[in-house]
Design a protein around this motif. Structure first.
Motif, PDB file in Angstrom:
ATOM      1  N   HIS A   1      46.862  32.022  29.201  1.00  7.80           N
ATOM      2  CA  HIS A   1      46.884  30.598  29.832  1.00  7.80           C
ATOM      3  C   HIS A   1      48.388  30.104  29.913  1.00  7.80           C
ATOM      4  CE1 HIS A   1      46.241  26.219  28.354  1.00  7.80           C
ATOM      5  NE2 HIS A   1      45.748  26.196  29.525  1.00  7.80           N
ATOM      6  N   THR A   2      49.136  30.378  28.811  1.00  6.36           N
ATOM      7  CA  THR A   2      50.759  29.975  28.896  1.00  6.36           C
ATOM      8  C   THR A   2      51.336  30.916  29.994  1.00  6.36           C
ATOM      9  OG1 THR A   2      50.391  29.730  26.460  1.00  6.36           O
ATOM     10  CG2 THR A   2      52.532  29.657  27.377  1.00  6.36           C
ATOM     11  N   TYR A   3      51.093  32.470  29.782  1.00  4.97           N
ATOM     12  CA  TYR A   3      51.766  33.187  30.980  1.00  4.97           C
ATOM     13  C   TYR A   3      51.750  32.795  32.283  1.00  4.97           C
ATOM     14  CZ  TYR A   3      54.060  36.423  27.922  1.00  4.97           C
ATOM     15  OH  TYR A   3      54.847  37.263  26.990  1.00  4.97           O
ATOM     16  N   ALA A   4      50.144  32.557  32.655  1.00  3.47           N
ATOM     17  CA  ALA A   4      50.017  32.070  34.213  1.00  3.47           C
ATOM     18  C   ALA A   4      50.506  31.009  34.454  1.00  3.47           C
ATOM     19  CB  ALA A   4      48.499  31.950  33.951  1.00  3.47           C
ATOM     20  N   ARG A   5      50.597  30.001  33.554  1.00  2.60           N
ATOM     21  CA  ARG A   5      51.240  28.660  33.941  1.00  2.60           C
ATOM     22  C   ARG A   5      52.632  28.749  34.112  1.00  2.60           C
ATOM     23  NH1 ARG A   5      48.410  24.686  34.977  1.00  2.60           N
ATOM     24  NH2 ARG A   5      46.175  24.714  34.235  1.00  2.60           N
ATOM     25  N   THR A   6      53.164  29.719  33.410  1.00  2.00           N
ATOM     26  CA  THR A   6      54.837  30.000  33.610  1.00  2.00           C
ATOM     27  C   THR A   6      55.110  30.511  34.883  1.00  2.00           C
ATOM     28  OG1 THR A   6      54.725  29.825  31.233  1.00  2.00           O
ATOM     29  CG2 THR A   6      56.627  30.883  32.497  1.00  2.00           C
ATOM     30  N   ILE A   7      54.368  31.547  35.040  1.00  4.07           N
ATOM     31  CA  ILE A   7      54.584  32.409  36.251  1.00  4.07           C
ATOM     32  C   ILE A   7      54.211  31.503  37.453  1.00  4.07           C
ATOM     33  CG2 ILE A   7      53.591  34.448  37.715  1.00  4.07           C
ATOM     34  CD1 ILE A   7      53.122  35.665  35.105  1.00  4.07           C
ATOM     35  N   ALA A   8      53.161  30.826  37.334  1.00  2.00           N
ATOM     36  CA  ALA A   8      52.908  29.632  38.664  1.00  2.00           C
ATOM     37  C   ALA A   8      54.124  28.802  38.770  1.00  2.00           C
ATOM     38  CB  ALA A   8      51.484  28.991  38.176  1.00  2.00           C
ATOM     39  N   GLU A   9      54.481  28.349  37.746  1.00  2.00           N
ATOM     40  CA  GLU A   9      55.773  27.319  37.825  1.00  2.00           C
ATOM     41  C   GLU A   9      57.036  28.053  38.545  1.00  2.00           C
ATOM     42  OE1 GLU A   9      55.982  24.160  37.376  1.00  2.00           O
ATOM     43  OE2 GLU A   9      53.922  24.415  36.985  1.00  2.00           O
ATOM     44  N   LEU A  10      57.279  29.398  38.038  1.00  2.00           N
ATOM     45  CA  LEU A  10      58.208  30.051  39.031  1.00  2.00           C
ATOM     46  C   LEU A  10      57.980  30.444  40.161  1.00  2.00           C
ATOM     47  CD1 LEU A  10      59.196  32.881  36.003  1.00  2.00           C
ATOM     48  CD2 LEU A  10      60.591  30.941  36.858  1.00  2.00           C
ATOM     49  N   ALA A  11      56.792  30.790  40.669  1.00  2.00           N
ATOM     50  CA  ALA A  11      56.372  30.991  41.899  1.00  2.00           C
ATOM     51  C   ALA A  11      56.580  29.586  42.693  1.00  2.00           C
ATOM     52  CB  ALA A  11      54.983  31.582  42.114  1.00  2.00           C
TER      53      ALA A  11
ATOM     54  N   VAL B   1      63.293  27.536  31.545  1.00  2.00           N
ATOM     55  CA  VAL B   1      62.350  26.543  32.088  1.00  2.00           C
ATOM     56  C   VAL B   1      62.128  25.496  30.623  1.00  2.00           C
ATOM     57  CG1 VAL B   1      60.651  27.312  33.484  1.00  2.00           C
ATOM     58  CG2 VAL B   1      60.337  27.797  31.207  1.00  2.00           C
ATOM     59  N   ASP B   2      62.259  24.481  31.200  1.00  2.00           N
ATOM     60  CA  ASP B   2      62.214  23.475  30.062  1.00  2.00           C
ATOM     61  C   ASP B   2      60.882  23.367  29.179  1.00  2.00           C
ATOM     62  OD1 ASP B   2      64.882  22.556  30.609  1.00  2.00           O
ATOM     63  OD2 ASP B   2      64.091  20.996  32.217  1.00  2.00           O
ATOM     64  N   TYR B   3      59.727  23.148  30.260  1.00  2.00           N
ATOM     65  CA  TYR B   3      58.820  23.171  29.582  1.00  2.00           C
ATOM     66  C   TYR B   3      57.823  24.352  29.322  1.00  2.00           C
ATOM     67  CZ  TYR B   3      53.885  21.505  28.858  1.00  2.00           C
ATOM     68  OH  TYR B   3      52.781  21.323  28.166  1.00  2.00           O
ATOM     69  N   ILE B   4      57.367  24.828  28.221  1.00  2.00           N
ATOM     70  CA  ILE B   4      56.407  25.874  28.105  1.00  2.00           C
ATOM     71  C   ILE B   4      55.298  25.482  27.400  1.00  2.00           C
ATOM     72  CG2 ILE B   4      56.052  28.268  27.306  1.00  2.00           C
ATOM     73  CD1 ILE B   4      58.779  28.988  28.096  1.00  2.00           C
ATOM     74  N   GLN B   5      54.118  25.260  27.796  1.00  2.00           N
ATOM     75  CA  GLN B   5      52.981  24.889  27.413  1.00  2.00           C
ATOM     76  C   GLN B   5      52.453  25.468  26.232  1.00  2.00           C
ATOM     77  OE1 GLN B   5      49.503  24.698  30.220  1.00  2.00           O
ATOM     78  NE2 GLN B   5      48.315  23.594  28.671  1.00  2.00           N
ATOM     79  N   LYS B   6      52.187  24.762  25.011  1.00  2.73           N
ATOM     80  CA  LYS B   6      52.073  25.552  23.873  1.00  2.73           C
ATOM     81  C   LYS B   6      50.801  26.232  24.007  1.00  2.73           C
ATOM     82  CE  LYS B   6      51.473  23.890  18.924  1.00  2.73           C
ATOM     83  NZ  LYS B   6      50.171  23.941  18.781  1.00  2.73           N
TER      84      LYS B   6
END
Lengths: 355, 282
Positions: free
Chosen positions: A97-107, A204-209
């Motif tokens: 969940h967290t990794y996918a959201r982070t990768i999506a932010e970078l994309a 990145v500032d925000y990484i979802q818990k």
């Protein structure tokens, strides 16, 4: 994007408006585990190279995690032109969940035209989560990739419908174009220690818990060569009739120093684990010699041995479709042939080792 | 616990035949079944209900014939079933399908009661993408765990999930609500029971939601909501093979012929000699 463009964009309101020309580069997502940067993720550099060449663009490796920066150079040596690294203690624990959201932010920031993800078990949970977060198209378990010369869309090629057809899938109006391929479908590119490239460190500032937390991980011993890498394979199917039949071909395999595999039926019967299933819903293998015993030759199975160099079939049904798709076929009862073959192999072995 | 379990009604065989005249797929006469990989998911949902109480709701997005699949699941013990069906959902890829499923889960949550968990199978036998669980989780912003073998409730809003990967066994603590996909070999499904079939006849716990109920923007569903398109299909090209077929007198004759033939084949002999020599070195 201007508000004008947004207004004209007649797509699902859950999607953002895109101009496909804003997207460039081919990303490869690097998977890191206890053993470092995983080979299946490096294998994705092979199709990335083909597509980046055709699109005249760069290959970018993506490293997301904690203590992952040290793998950036390796990524480049295997073929990435540059590497984006997001090394953050908050990512010390993998969570899809967290990794996918982070990768999506970078994309969203870098706008890659293509993202390739290896369809390891982790890749199979991460890929669709990333794709959906970007509202992008994803095509699973591709066996090849190409580029539409006119539109420059990537063609994601996979076998649907029982492996009789190959589907060419594209996402003409959305980017990135995301594709996965199973491990060992593509070869590991050669490593060149002299290759250099830029390493971009991201923050990145925000990484979802994470809402899911890994509390224990026990490594399973792996002491066998995966069947995708075996040069000799003895494979059994429904025609063996029972587990004793399967034991017999295991004995043959052991004498030949070959890997053992099976058809979907053999897996369904519980004779062999799913990791050793050959075919469209199992593994694609590329041995030099594939010995199929009691396998009728359904399209799904034959799809998995397209790259076998020599195919031998033993089956007592002269009408089995496998005979028209094998190099050497023997129409006979395996119960007669296999014990005799074991003897022949043993005597050949003595000759060779004596020589 | 209120658990939603996903189901897909799929052609019962993957050996789809091709019409030699038109080159298109023949789907008629191929009976449909519940996707076999959904069965461990249904079993897991029912076991969780047996242990912790609550309700299991089966959900599918499909044309109406899938009702037969939902009836089967009710026969296994699922409390009720929802068919989401509308022409505007036709032609959906996995993104558009997961959108409808996510919106249906939200609707269940709002109108029937709080959903704690949604469970899907490992993949489907007809397209085997394994996308739907992850994509539905993404729409809902729920955590997602794949390849689950077992699930235990550890407090009111957390489950412990065990999963098995290629090289490791992992335990995950997952906050609810969450989405889990089961491993295809995780659990053996229970049979249909007569008492459940009778209950189905009496109570008819099966509802259909069309887009009049769902009220989704048609640009988000079906073909329009699908970023991927099938540009073309081609026959899988035939691999050139020698196709030499031998009918031996007996086993010994077969074995001798095969060894001789392989030793005369340049590639096969090299690999065989290498393997047999290595085998001796061990």
């Amino acid at each position: 994007m201007s508000s004008e463009a947004k207004k004209d964009c007649n797509v699902c309101p859950e999607w953002d408006c895109q101009n496909v020309n804003d997207f460039k580069n081919v990303w490869v997502v690097g998977e890191v585990d206890e053993n470092g940067l995983s080979e299946p993720s490096l294998q994705m550099l092979t199709p990335a190279n083909k597509i980046a060449t055709k699109l005249n663009t760069k290959i970018v490796g993506l490293l997301v995690g904690y203590n992952v920066k040290k793998y950036a150079k390796e990524f480049i040596e295997y073929g990435a032109d540059e590497v984006i690294v997001l090394d953050d203690e908050r990512l010390s624990m993998y969570s899809p969940h967290t990794y996918a959201r982070t990768i999506a932010e970078l994309a969203k920031k870098y706008k890659p035209a293509v993202i390739f993800i290896s369809a390891t078990m982790k890749g199979r949970e991460l890929g669709p989560y990333v794709a959906n977060t970007l509202r992008a198209g994803i095509t699973a378990d591709c066996t090849d990739f190409d580029v539409d010369e006119k539109t420059k869309d990537v063609l994601l090629i996979r076998p649907p419908f029982g492996a009789v057809l190959l589907a060419y899938i594209k996402t003409p109006t959305r980017r990135p174009q995301i594709g996965t391929a199973r491990p060992n479908v593509f070869k590991l590119p050669p490593r060149d220690p002299n290759r250099n490239g830029e390493i971009i460190e991201e923050k990145v500032d925000y990484i979802q818990k994470p809402k899911a937390r890994l509390v224990s991980r026990k490594l399973l011993p792996i002491n066998e060569v995966p069947i995708e890498k075996a040069e000799l394979i003895v494979s059994g199917g429904k025609g063996l009739g029972n587990i004793e039949g399967f034991k017999l071909i295991e004995e043959l395999a052991s004498k030949m120093n070959a890997a053992v595999a099976g058809s979907r039926k053999a897996v369904d019967m519980g004779w062999i684990p799913h990791e050793k299933q050959v075919g469209q819903t199992g593994k694609s293998v590329k041995p030099i010699l594939y010995l199929a015993i009691g396998i009728s030759g359904a399209a799904q199975h034959m799809f998995g041995i397209r790259e076998a160099e020599v195919v031998v079939a033993i089956n007592n049904d002269p009408n089995a479709p496998i005979f028209s798709q094998a190099d050497y076929g023997i129409v006979a009862d395996y119960k007669q042939v296999v014990p005799a073959l074991i003897k022949e192999i043993e005597s050949l072995k003595k000759q060779l080792q004596g020589a | 616990m209120r658990i939603v379990v996903g189901m897909k009604w799929v052609p019962g065989t993957t050996s789809v035949r091709i019409d030699p005249k038109t080159g298109t797929l023949i789907r008629e006469g191929v009976p449909s079944i519940v996707n076999p990989h959904d069965m461990p998911a249904v079993e897991l949902a029912l076991q969780l209900k047996d242990t912790y109480g609550g309700e299991v709701i089966a959900l599918t997005m499909s044309p109406p014939p899938a009702i037969r699949g939902l009836e089967y699941l009710i026969g296994m013990g699922v409390d009720r079933a929802i068919l989401v069906s509308d022409r505007v959902y036709a032609g959906a890829d996995t993104l558009a399908t997961s959108y409808v499923l996510a919106k249906a889960i939200e609707k269940i949550d709002k109108e029937i009661g709080k959903v704690d968990l949604a469970i899907f199978g490992q993949e489907t036998i007809d397209s085997s993408t394994a996308h739907i669980g992850a994509q539905t989780a993404s729409w809902l912003d729920w955590p997602y765990i794949y390849y689950a073998h077992s699930v235990k409730l550890i407090d009111n809003n957390k489950v412990l999930v065990e999963r098995v990967l290629e090289n490791a066994i992992e335990d995950w603590e997952v906050e609810l609500p969450a989405i889990i996909s089961t491993h295809m070999k995780a659990l053996k499904p229970r049979p249909v029971r007569l008492i459940n079939k009778i209950r189905y006849k009496v109570e008819k716990p099966l509802i259909t939601w069309t887009n009049n109920d769902m009220k989704l923007d048609p640009r988000c569903t079906g073909l329009k909501g699908s970023p991927t398109i099938v540009a073309k299909t081609v026959d899988v090209p035939e691999v050139p093979r020698k196709k030499v077929v031998y009918k031996p007198k007996d086993g010994e004759d077969a074995a001798k012929w095969l060894i001789k033939t392989l030793m005369e084949d340049e590639k096969a002999s090299k690999a065989l000699i290498k393997a047999l020599k290595e085998g001796g070195a061990k």
